[in-house]
Design a protein around this motif. Structure first.
Motif, PDB file in Angstrom:
ATOM      1  N   GLY A 178       0.781  -1.236   0.000  1.00  0.00           N
ATOM      2  CA  GLY A 178       0.000   0.000   0.000  1.00  0.00           C
ATOM      3  C   GLY A 178       0.811   1.282   0.000  1.00  0.00           C
ATOM      4  O   GLY A 178       0.280   2.344   0.341  1.00  0.00           O
ATOM      5  N   ASP A 179       2.082   1.226  -0.387  1.00  0.00           N
ATOM      6  CA  ASP A 179       2.898   2.446  -0.454  1.00  0.00           C
ATOM      7  C   ASP A 179       2.296   3.443  -1.457  1.00  0.00           C
ATOM      8  O   ASP A 179       1.812   3.054  -2.521  1.00  0.00           O
ATOM      9  N   GLN A 180       2.347   4.745  -1.089  1.00  0.00           N
ATOM     10  CA  GLN A 180       1.835   5.802  -1.956  1.00  0.00           C
ATOM     11  C   GLN A 180       2.855   6.933  -2.073  1.00  0.00           C
ATOM     12  O   GLN A 180       3.598   7.196  -1.122  1.00  0.00           O
ATOM     13  N   VAL A 181       2.862   7.603  -3.243  1.00  0.00           N
ATOM     14  CA  VAL A 181       3.745   8.759  -3.446  1.00  0.00           C
ATOM     15  C   VAL A 181       2.994   9.874  -4.167  1.00  0.00           C
ATOM     16  O   VAL A 181       2.077   9.611  -4.956  1.00  0.00           O
ATOM     17  N   ASN A 182       3.382  11.108  -3.866  1.00  0.00           N
ATOM     18  CA  ASN A 182       2.944  12.260  -4.641  1.00  0.00           C
ATOM     19  C   ASN A 182       4.073  12.625  -5.600  1.00  0.00           C
ATOM     20  O   ASN A 182       5.246  12.618  -5.216  1.00  0.00           O
ATOM     21  N   ILE A 183       3.711  12.946  -6.841  1.00  0.00           N
ATOM     22  CA  ILE A 183       4.717  13.313  -7.840  1.00  0.00           C
ATOM     23  C   ILE A 183       4.605  14.806  -8.145  1.00  0.00           C
ATOM     24  O   ILE A 183       3.502  15.325  -8.367  1.00  0.00           O
ATOM     25  N   TYR A 184       5.765  15.494  -8.145  1.00  0.00           N
ATOM     26  CA  TYR A 184       5.814  16.932  -8.404  1.00  0.00           C
ATOM     27  C   TYR A 184       6.763  17.224  -9.566  1.00  0.00           C
ATOM     28  O   TYR A 184       7.764  16.525  -9.761  1.00  0.00           O
ATOM     29  N   LEU A 185       6.458  18.288 -10.316  1.00  0.00           N
ATOM     30  CA  LEU A 185       7.352  18.792 -11.357  1.00  0.00           C
ATOM     31  C   LEU A 185       7.651  20.254 -11.030  1.00  0.00           C
ATOM     32  O   LEU A 185       6.749  21.094 -11.035  1.00  0.00           O
ATOM     33  N   ASN A 186       8.924  20.540 -10.725  1.00  0.00           N
ATOM     34  CA  ASN A 186       9.348  21.893 -10.338  1.00  0.00           C
ATOM     35  C   ASN A 186       8.448  22.477  -9.253  1.00  0.00           C
ATOM     36  O   ASN A 186       8.028  23.637  -9.304  1.00  0.00           O
ATOM     37  N   GLY A 187       8.134  21.645  -8.260  1.00  0.00           N
ATOM     38  CA  GLY A 187       7.340  22.075  -7.109  1.00  0.00           C
ATOM     39  C   GLY A 187       5.836  22.020  -7.309  1.00  0.00           C
ATOM     40  O   GLY A 187       5.082  22.228  -6.356  1.00  0.00           O
ATOM     41  N   ILE A 239      11.885  16.496 -11.042  1.00  0.00           N
ATOM     42  CA  ILE A 239      10.756  15.593 -10.768  1.00  0.00           C
ATOM     43  C   ILE A 239      10.980  14.954  -9.411  1.00  0.00           C
ATOM     44  O   ILE A 239      12.019  14.333  -9.176  1.00  0.00           O
ATOM     45  N   GLU A 240      10.005  15.105  -8.514  1.00  0.00           N
ATOM     46  CA  GLU A 240      10.145  14.592  -7.145  1.00  0.00           C
ATOM     47  C   GLU A 240       9.047  13.593  -6.815  1.00  0.00           C
ATOM     48  O   GLU A 240       7.902  13.735  -7.251  1.00  0.00           O
ATOM     49  N   PHE A 247       2.341  20.034  -7.994  1.00  0.00           N
ATOM     50  CA  PHE A 247       1.779  18.688  -7.851  1.00  0.00           C
ATOM     51  C   PHE A 247       1.263  18.183  -9.194  1.00  0.00           C
ATOM     52  O   PHE A 247       0.568  18.894  -9.920  1.00  0.00           O
ATOM     53  N   ILE A 248       1.600  16.922  -9.504  1.00  0.00           N
ATOM     54  CA  ILE A 248       1.128  16.291 -10.749  1.00  0.00           C
ATOM     55  C   ILE A 248       0.104  15.202 -10.470  1.00  0.00           C
ATOM     56  O   ILE A 248      -1.007  15.216 -10.989  1.00  0.00           O
ATOM     57  N   LYS A 249       0.492  14.244  -9.612  1.00  0.00           N
ATOM     58  CA  LYS A 249      -0.380  13.086  -9.400  1.00  0.00           C
ATOM     59  C   LYS A 249       0.017  12.316  -8.162  1.00  0.00           C
ATOM     60  O   LYS A 249       1.182  12.313  -7.777  1.00  0.00           O
ATOM     61  N   ARG A 250      -0.979  11.659  -7.544  1.00  0.00           N
ATOM     62  CA  ARG A 250      -0.697  10.713  -6.459  1.00  0.00           C
ATOM     63  C   ARG A 250      -0.814   9.297  -7.021  1.00  0.00           C
ATOM     64  O   ARG A 250      -1.758   8.984  -7.748  1.00  0.00           O
ATOM     65  N   VAL A 251       0.146   8.461  -6.673  1.00  0.00           N
ATOM     66  CA  VAL A 251       0.178   7.099  -7.197  1.00  0.00           C
ATOM     67  C   VAL A 251       0.240   6.087  -6.063  1.00  0.00           C
ATOM     68  O   VAL A 251       1.046   6.234  -5.134  1.00  0.00           O
ATOM     69  N   VAL A 252      -0.631   5.090  -6.123  1.00  0.00           N
ATOM     70  CA  VAL A 252      -0.559   3.949  -5.205  1.00  0.00           C
ATOM     71  C   VAL A 252       0.304   2.890  -5.879  1.00  0.00           C
ATOM     72  O   VAL A 252      -0.018   2.417  -6.972  1.00  0.00           O
ATOM     73  N   LEU A 253       1.409   2.539  -5.244  1.00  0.00           N
ATOM     74  CA  LEU A 253       2.367   1.611  -5.852  1.00  0.00           C
ATOM     75  C   LEU A 253       1.899   0.161  -5.705  1.00  0.00           C
ATOM     76  O   LEU A 253       1.744  -0.343  -4.604  1.00  0.00           O
ATOM     77  N   SER A 254       1.714  -0.483  -6.853  1.00  0.00           N
ATOM     78  CA  SER A 254       1.292  -1.884  -6.860  1.00  0.00           C
ATOM     79  C   SER A 254       2.429  -2.748  -7.400  1.00  0.00           C
ATOM     80  O   SER A 254       3.542  -2.270  -7.595  1.00  0.00           O
ATOM     81  N   GLY A 255       2.140  -4.020  -7.662  1.00  0.00           N
ATOM     82  CA  GLY A 255       3.173  -4.908  -8.187  1.00  0.00           C
ATOM     83  C   GLY A 255       3.482  -4.662  -9.650  1.00  0.00           C
ATOM     84  O   GLY A 255       4.548  -5.032 -10.132  1.00  0.00           O
ATOM     85  N   GLY A 256       2.547  -4.037 -10.387  1.00  0.00           N
ATOM     86  CA  GLY A 256       2.757  -3.733 -11.798  1.00  0.00           C
ATOM     87  C   GLY A 256       3.140  -2.279 -11.992  1.00  0.00           C
ATOM     88  O   GLY A 256       2.856  -1.433 -11.127  1.00  0.00           O
TER      89      GLY A 256
END
Length: 205
Positions: free
Chosen positions: A123-132, A158-159, A134-143
């Motif tokens: 159930g790990d999750q990350v927020n993705i940013y471009l130059n500060g 990209i953070e 916000f772009i998208k939140r992603v729930v990390l799965s096996g694929g």
């Protein structure tokens, strides 16, 4: 009588002309095939008939793998083993620090990010940013989960910010980056405690 001798000589000449021996050949190529088209002399044009084996290899084109059509083609055999057996690493204090994933240059208008939980899927999750921004939140799965990032001219930071750590260990992920032309230009991993970030710099030329 003179007429009979002349007639026999003529017949003998015709028969001799019709029995011309053709030279032997060791040619093992395609079979010569007469086409309806003829030369100015009236003889048919002979062409080499392609064999089934030759035509097969000339017609077939090498198959290519399109990662964009099936993102999980990015997995290797080692990835499959890790996914099945590996559990998250211990949540060490060093994972509280931000991690730098490197940089590269590109002339493309965008990059594609493919990320997944390469250890224990918890159930790990990350927020993705471009130059500060916000772009998208992603729930990390096996694929692998694809994210398209449109680049700005010059530096693009990209953070990936760890929102949580799932049910065990740190926030763990494997990241692969593709250019606009489909070339794989980066393959990275991160281990982060909640709030820490992993960053990647892309320079658009």
């Amino acid at each position: 009588m003179k007429f009979i001798y002349t007639f026999l000589f003529f017949c003998f000449s015709v028969l001799s002309y019709g029995q011309i021996d053709l030279p032997a050949t060791n040619n093992t190529g395609g079979i010569l095939k007469a086409e309806p088209e003829t030369t100015s002399s009236g003889f048919p044009i002979l062409r080499a008939e392609e064999s089934n084996e030759e035509s097969k290899y000339l017609r077939e084109k090498p198959k290519t793998i399109d990662f964009r059509e099936k993102p999980n083609n990015l997995k290797t055999a080692g990835d499959a083993v890790k996914e099945k057996w590996t559990e998250d690493k211990e949540a060490l204090e060093k994972y509280r620090e931000d991690q730098y994933l490197g940089d590269f240059k590109t002339t493309g208008k965008f990059v594609e990010l493919y990320c997944r939980d390469h250890q224990f899927v918890d159930g790990d999750q990350v927020n993705i940013y471009l130059n500060g921004k916000f772009i998208k939140r992603v729930v990390l799965s096996g694929g692998y989960h694809p994210v398209l990032v449109t680049l700005e001219s010059g530096f693009n930071n990209i953070e990936f910010e760890a929102i949580n750590q799932g049910s065990s260990g740190p926030n763990t992920a494997q990241l692969k980056v593709l250019e606009e032309n489909g070339n794989l230009v980066a393959s990275k991993e991160w281990n982060l405690l909640t709030g820490a970030r992993a960053s990647l710099i892309v320079v658009k030329e």
